[in-house]
Every structure is written in structure tokens, then in C-alpha cells.
Scaffold this active site. Structure first.
Site, PDB file in Angstrom:
ATOM      1  N   SER A 115       0.843  -1.206   0.000  1.00 47.47           N
ATOM      2  CA  SER A 115       0.000   0.000   0.000  1.00 47.47           C
ATOM      3  C   SER A 115       0.867   1.242   0.000  1.00 47.47           C
ATOM      4  O   SER A 115       1.991   1.227   0.540  1.00 47.47           O
ATOM      5  CB  SER A 115      -0.875  -0.013   1.256  1.00 47.47           C
ATOM      6  OG  SER A 115      -1.430   1.256   1.481  1.00 47.47           O
ATOM      7  N   TYR A 139      -0.864  -0.084  10.164  1.00 44.11           N
ATOM      8  CA  TYR A 139      -1.087  -0.796   8.893  1.00 44.11           C
ATOM      9  C   TYR A 139       0.065  -0.528   7.918  1.00 44.11           C
ATOM     10  O   TYR A 139       0.641  -1.460   7.343  1.00 44.11           O
ATOM     11  CB  TYR A 139      -2.419  -0.308   8.323  1.00 44.11           C
ATOM     12  CG  TYR A 139      -2.728  -0.701   6.895  1.00 44.11           C
ATOM     13  CD1 TYR A 139      -3.211  -1.970   6.589  1.00 44.11           C
ATOM     14  CD2 TYR A 139      -2.592   0.219   5.849  1.00 44.11           C
ATOM     15  CE1 TYR A 139      -3.531  -2.319   5.279  1.00 44.11           C
ATOM     16  CE2 TYR A 139      -2.907  -0.112   4.549  1.00 44.11           C
ATOM     17  CZ  TYR A 139      -3.380  -1.382   4.264  1.00 44.11           C
ATOM     18  OH  TYR A 139      -3.688  -1.712   2.968  1.00 44.11           O
ATOM     19  N   LYS A 143       2.768  -3.202   6.415  1.00 44.05           N
ATOM     20  CA  LYS A 143       3.008  -3.406   4.976  1.00 44.05           C
ATOM     21  C   LYS A 143       4.493  -3.190   4.655  1.00 44.05           C
ATOM     22  O   LYS A 143       5.072  -3.919   3.856  1.00 44.05           O
ATOM     23  CB  LYS A 143       2.147  -2.438   4.154  1.00 44.05           C
ATOM     24  CG  LYS A 143       0.639  -2.729   4.204  1.00 44.05           C
ATOM     25  CD  LYS A 143       0.290  -3.985   3.450  1.00 44.05           C
ATOM     26  CE  LYS A 143      -1.218  -4.176   3.324  1.00 44.05           C
ATOM     27  NZ  LYS A 143      -1.586  -5.474   2.747  1.00 44.05           N
TER      28      LYS A 143
HETATM   29  N1  LIG Z   1      -8.695  -1.563  -1.364  1.00 42.24           N
HETATM   30  C1  LIG Z   1      -7.717  -0.666  -1.279  1.00 42.24           C
HETATM   31  O1  LIG Z   1      -7.921   0.538  -1.443  1.00 42.24           O
HETATM   32  C2  LIG Z   1      -6.310  -1.111  -1.005  1.00 42.24           C
HETATM   33  C3  LIG Z   1      -5.272  -0.178  -1.084  1.00 42.24           C
HETATM   34  C4  LIG Z   1      -3.983  -0.564  -0.786  1.00 42.24           C
HETATM   35  C5  LIG Z   1      -3.732  -1.882  -0.435  1.00 42.24           C
HETATM   36  N2  LIG Z   1      -4.759  -2.779  -0.361  1.00 42.24           N
HETATM   37  C6  LIG Z   1      -4.456  -4.149   0.032  1.00 42.24           C
HETATM   38  O2  LIG Z   1      -5.026  -5.043  -0.907  1.00 42.24           O
HETATM   39  C7  LIG Z   1      -5.459  -6.220  -0.243  1.00 42.24           C
HETATM   40  C8  LIG Z   1      -6.913  -6.480  -0.545  1.00 42.24           C
HETATM   41  O3  LIG Z   1      -7.674  -5.342  -0.156  1.00 42.24           O
HETATM   42  P1  LIG Z   1      -9.264  -5.348  -0.149  1.00 42.24           P
HETATM   43  O4  LIG Z   1      -9.687  -3.954  -0.326  1.00 42.24           O
HETATM   44  O5  LIG Z   1      -9.763  -6.407  -1.047  1.00 42.24           O
HETATM   45  O6  LIG Z   1      -9.514  -5.731   1.379  1.00 42.24           O
HETATM   46  P2  LIG Z   1     -10.624  -6.700   2.025  1.00 42.24           P
HETATM   47  O7  LIG Z   1     -10.732  -6.302   3.470  1.00 42.24           O
HETATM   48  O8  LIG Z   1     -11.851  -6.716   1.199  1.00 42.24           O
HETATM   49  O9  LIG Z   1      -9.923  -8.124   1.908  1.00 42.24           O
HETATM   50  C9  LIG Z   1      -8.970  -8.578   2.816  1.00 42.24           C
HETATM   51  C10 LIG Z   1      -9.307 -10.030   3.090  1.00 42.24           C
HETATM   52  O10 LIG Z   1      -8.316 -10.571   3.963  1.00 42.24           O
HETATM   53  C11 LIG Z   1      -8.973 -11.502   4.808  1.00 42.24           C
HETATM   54  N3  LIG Z   1      -8.168 -11.731   5.991  1.00 42.24           N
HETATM   55  C12 LIG Z   1      -7.919 -10.864   7.005  1.00 42.24           C
HETATM   56  N4  LIG Z   1      -7.152 -11.447   7.936  1.00 42.24           N
HETATM   57  C13 LIG Z   1      -6.911 -12.707   7.494  1.00 42.24           C
HETATM   58  C14 LIG Z   1      -6.192 -13.792   8.030  1.00 42.24           C
HETATM   59  N5  LIG Z   1      -5.558 -13.697   9.221  1.00 42.24           N
HETATM   60  N6  LIG Z   1      -6.162 -14.962   7.338  1.00 42.24           N
HETATM   61  C15 LIG Z   1      -6.813 -15.071   6.144  1.00 42.24           C
HETATM   62  N7  LIG Z   1      -7.525 -14.064   5.590  1.00 42.24           N
HETATM   63  C16 LIG Z   1      -7.559 -12.901   6.263  1.00 42.24           C
HETATM   64  C17 LIG Z   1     -10.302 -10.818   5.124  1.00 42.24           C
HETATM   65  O11 LIG Z   1     -11.266 -11.743   5.602  1.00 42.24           O
HETATM   66  C18 LIG Z   1     -10.670 -10.214   3.776  1.00 42.24           C
HETATM   67  O12 LIG Z   1     -11.490 -11.076   3.010  1.00 42.24           O
HETATM   68  C19 LIG Z   1      -5.162  -6.002   1.230  1.00 42.24           C
HETATM   69  O13 LIG Z   1      -3.905  -6.580   1.522  1.00 42.24           O
HETATM   70  C20 LIG Z   1      -5.080  -4.513   1.369  1.00 42.24           C
HETATM   71  O14 LIG Z   1      -4.252  -4.131   2.459  1.00 42.24           O
HETATM   72  C21 LIG Z   1      -6.036  -2.427  -0.641  1.00 42.24           C
END
Ligand SMILES: NC(=O)c1ccc[n+]([C@@H]2O[C@H](COP(=O)([O-])OP(=O)(O)OC[C@H]3O[C@@H](n4cnc5c(N)ncnc54)[C@H](O)[C@@H]3O)[C@@H](O)[C@H]2O)c1
Length: 320
Positions: A115, A139, A143
Site C-alpha cells: 500500500s 497498517y 506493509k
Molecule cells: N482496497 C484498497 O484501497 C487497497 C489499497 C492498498 C492496499 N490494499 C491491500 O489489498 C489487499 C486487498 O484489499 P481489499 O480492499 O480487497 O480488502 P478486504 O478487506 O476486502 O480483503 C482482505 C481479506 O483478507 C482476509 N483476511 C484478514 N485477515 C486474514 C487472516 N488472518 N487470514 C486469512 N484471511 C484474512 C479478510 O477476511 C478479507 O477477506 C489487502 O492486503 C489490502 O491491504 C487495498
């Protein structure tokens, strides 16, 4: 959210680059939705940070691992133990179980969802990939630690890792998660669906965005990219659009009209404003674009993707 979209894209394509997919294992702490696909799909519910569960994951010796599991920013700030457990311990366990499968030849590609929260204020106007990592949230710190682990495990030849510093993904469909950035999507999504949205920060706040469609493109590209040119610098800031809240609202008005904009209710929230003030506004993502990563060119493009992919294209063209 991104995991489900990625899986849908893999199921649609049936291949990664020119290699057909033979098997897909889906892992989440909640029951993963299983897509219809030409390859076998094995969905497992479990906690990545649980050593017994994590150790079961590498048995099938996956060629490619997309590591998206995370406790997102708002929740990682509210619950420090949960954030470090999932985001740091879970990542290390995953990398270690992949390392345990090594036989001198097996080096899986690991695509990690990092991120732009790895960067912390004060920022230059435009941030390059070589900016020092001084995250200002737990967070972002988690990361950044995961990026370092991935780089070291890649240097040691345990995995072939690539960390994608995703922009804030906008417009996030469905219900919001606990990311502090959730309002950036809410102020577009809710009004376009006829619902009220809360705006907790000022109109001048500027941030870095890409659509979910672009994010899936990043993951797929990273899975097959030649990582040689990355050298030991395994983390890349992904391209995106730099836009202010005011510019977001102008795009909302162009697509949804003044009625949609009136559904945005200003309700300042100091905690969110403080978190967002420590976030970057614009990047030089040339390193990633030179390697073929592509995002939208304007915030209107991002809204258009939401309307096309989530609303069946039913909101009208921008009025200009
Ligand atoms: N959406 C954004 O704007 C954004 C921006 C930067 C980075 N990211 C990164 O991209 C990835 C996906 O983001 P997203 O928006 O789909 O988030 P999201 O919250 O929809 O998905 C994250 C998933 O991880 C699962 N999870 C959490 N802890 C866990 C564990 N201990 N074991 C197994 N599963 C676990 C959750 O149940 C969830 O389904 C994440 O790593 C997030 O940090 C997202």
C-alpha cells in the site's frame, strides 16, 4: 473485495499469461466465494496467522501466490494485536511455508498487495519509489515490514516476490470495510446508488486512486512479469490518478448530477482526518509504468469503471 475480483478474472481467463491454470486454492478467514472455472478450485476457510493452518497451504506447491489477506488500515489502528498478527505474522508464516517447500528448484512467484500507506508525511509534492519509508499508521508499518521480508526472501532465492504499492482503490463496490480511506469510495458509490454518504475530511484533501479493474490488472501483470529488472528493489508504487475530494465531487456531479452531490453530507471526523493527513497525494510511478503497469488517466475514468462494472452502465454520460 480485490481477492474476489482477481479470482473472477482468473476464472474468466483460465490462464496466467500463456500458461493455463490447473488449480486454484482460495484462502480467507471467511468462507471464500467459489467461482465457476475450467480449473479445479479448492476454497479453504482459515487464519493465515495460525501456524497449523498456514503450514497446510504450500502442500500443492503453487507456482504463483497472490497475497492479499490483510486487516485493513482502520482496524489495524484500532486493534494493534490483530493488525500485527494478520499483516506481519501471517505474511511471515506464508513466506516460511513456501520456503519449507524448497528443493533448490521450487521458487514461487509471490505477488503481495502492499500500500502507499508505507509512506508517511512530510512528503515531497510527488513521491518517487526511492522515498524513505516512514509510515504513520500500524497498517503502513506492517506493509513496510512485509515488503522488507519479501525483498529479503527474494534475495535469498526462497521466493520470487513483487510488492505492489496499491493506490487507494476507488470506487470500492458493496459495503465498506474498515479502511480509514473508505469515504473516498463512499462519496461516489452511495450517491450514485441514491444513498447518503458521509464526508469526514475537507474538500482540499488530495489522494492517489486507481479502480478495482486496474488493481486486478496490476496483480495479473505482476504474476507473469520478468522480475529481473527489479533487482533487489522488489516494491513498486502502482500508477494512479491524483485527485482532491473537490475533484471527486466534480466527477460525481458530472455523472450523477446535482442531486447526487447533495447526498454527500459533511461530517468532520478528527481521527480519520489525522490518518489521512499522513497519507501521500501524488506519485511518480514511472518505474511501474516502464514495466507495463497501467491505470486510469482521470478520476472520471475511475467513476466510469464503477458505473460500467458495478452498475451495468446505467448512470448517464458526464455532462462535461
Ligand atoms: N482496497 C484498497 O484501497 C487497497 C489499497 C492498498 C492496499 N490494499 C491491500 O489489498 C489487499 C486487498 O484489499 P481489499 O480492499 O480487497 O480488502 P478486504 O478487506 O476486502 O480483503 C482482505 C481479506 O483478507 C482476509 N483476511 C484478514 N485477515 C486474514 C487472516 N488472518 N487470514 C486469512 N484471511 C484474512 C479478510 O477476511 C478479507 O477477506 C489487502 O492486503 C489490502 O491491504 C487495498
Amino acid at each position: 473485495m480485490l481477492g474476489q475480483k482477481l479470482v473472477a478474472a482468473l476464472a474468466r481467463a483460465g490462464a496466467l499469461g500463456d500458461r493455463p491454470i490447473s488449480h486454484l486454492a482460495l484462502v480467507d478467514v471467511v468462507d471464500p466465494a467459489v467461482p465457476a472455472a475450467a480449473f479445479t478450485v479448492d476454497a479453504r476457510r482459515g487464519d493465515l496467522a495460525d501456524p497449523a493452518f498456514a503450514s497446510s497451504l504450500a502442500a500443492s506447491r503453487p507456482d504463483v501466490v497472490f497475497h492479499l489477506a490483510a486487516v485493513v488500515s482502520g482496524e489495524a489502528e484500532a486493534d494493534v494485536d490483530k493488525g500485527y498478527r494478520a499483516n506481519l505474522d501471517g505474511t511471515r508464516l506464508l513466506l516460511d511455508v513456501l520456503r519449507a517447500g524448497q528443493d533448490g528448484e521450487y521458487v514461487p512467484r509471490v505477488v503481495f498487495a502492499s500500500s502507499i500507506a508505507v509512506f508517511g508525511a512530510p512528503f515531497p509534492d510527488v513521491i518517487g519509489d526511492d522515498e524513505q519509508l516512514t509510515p504513520l499508521t500500524s497498517y503502513g508499518t506492517q506493509k513496510a515490514m512485509a515488503e522488507l521480508l519479501l525483498a529479503d526472501y527474494s534475495r535469498r532465492g526462497f521466493v520470487d516476490g513483487i510488492a505492489l504499492r496499491l493506490p487507494t482503490i476507488c470506487v470500492r463496490p458493496g459495503t465498506p470495510n474498515r479502511a480509514a480511506s473508505g469515504f473516498f469510495s463512499g462519496i461516489i458509490r452511495e450517491p450514485l446508488n441514491g444513498c447518503e454518504a458521509v464526508l469526514p475530511v475537507s474538500d482540499e484533501v488530495r489522494h492517489w486512486f486507481a479502480s478495482p479493474r486496474s488493481a486486478i490488472g496490476f496483480f495479473l501483470h505482476a504474476a507473469t512479469l520478468d522480475t529481473g529488472p527489479l533487482g533487489h528493489r522488489r516494491a513498486l508504487t502502482m500508477p494512479g490518478v491524483s485527485a482532491t475530494v473537490a475533484e471527486q465531487l466534480a466527477a460525481l456531479r458530472r455523472f450523477g448530477g446535482a442531486d447526487a452531490e447533495r447526498l454527500v453530507r459533511r461530517q468532520p471526523d478528527e481521527t480519520i482526518a489525522r490518518i489521512v493527513a499522513g497519507w501521500p497525494a501524488a506519485f511518480d510511478s514511472r518505474r511501474a509504468t516502464d514495466l507495463g503497469f497501467v491505470a486510469e488517466g482521470t478520476f472520471d475514468d475511475i467513476v466510469r469503471v464503477y458505473i460500467d462494472d458495478e452498475l451495468g452502465g446505467r448512470v448517464g454520460e458526464p455532462a462535461g
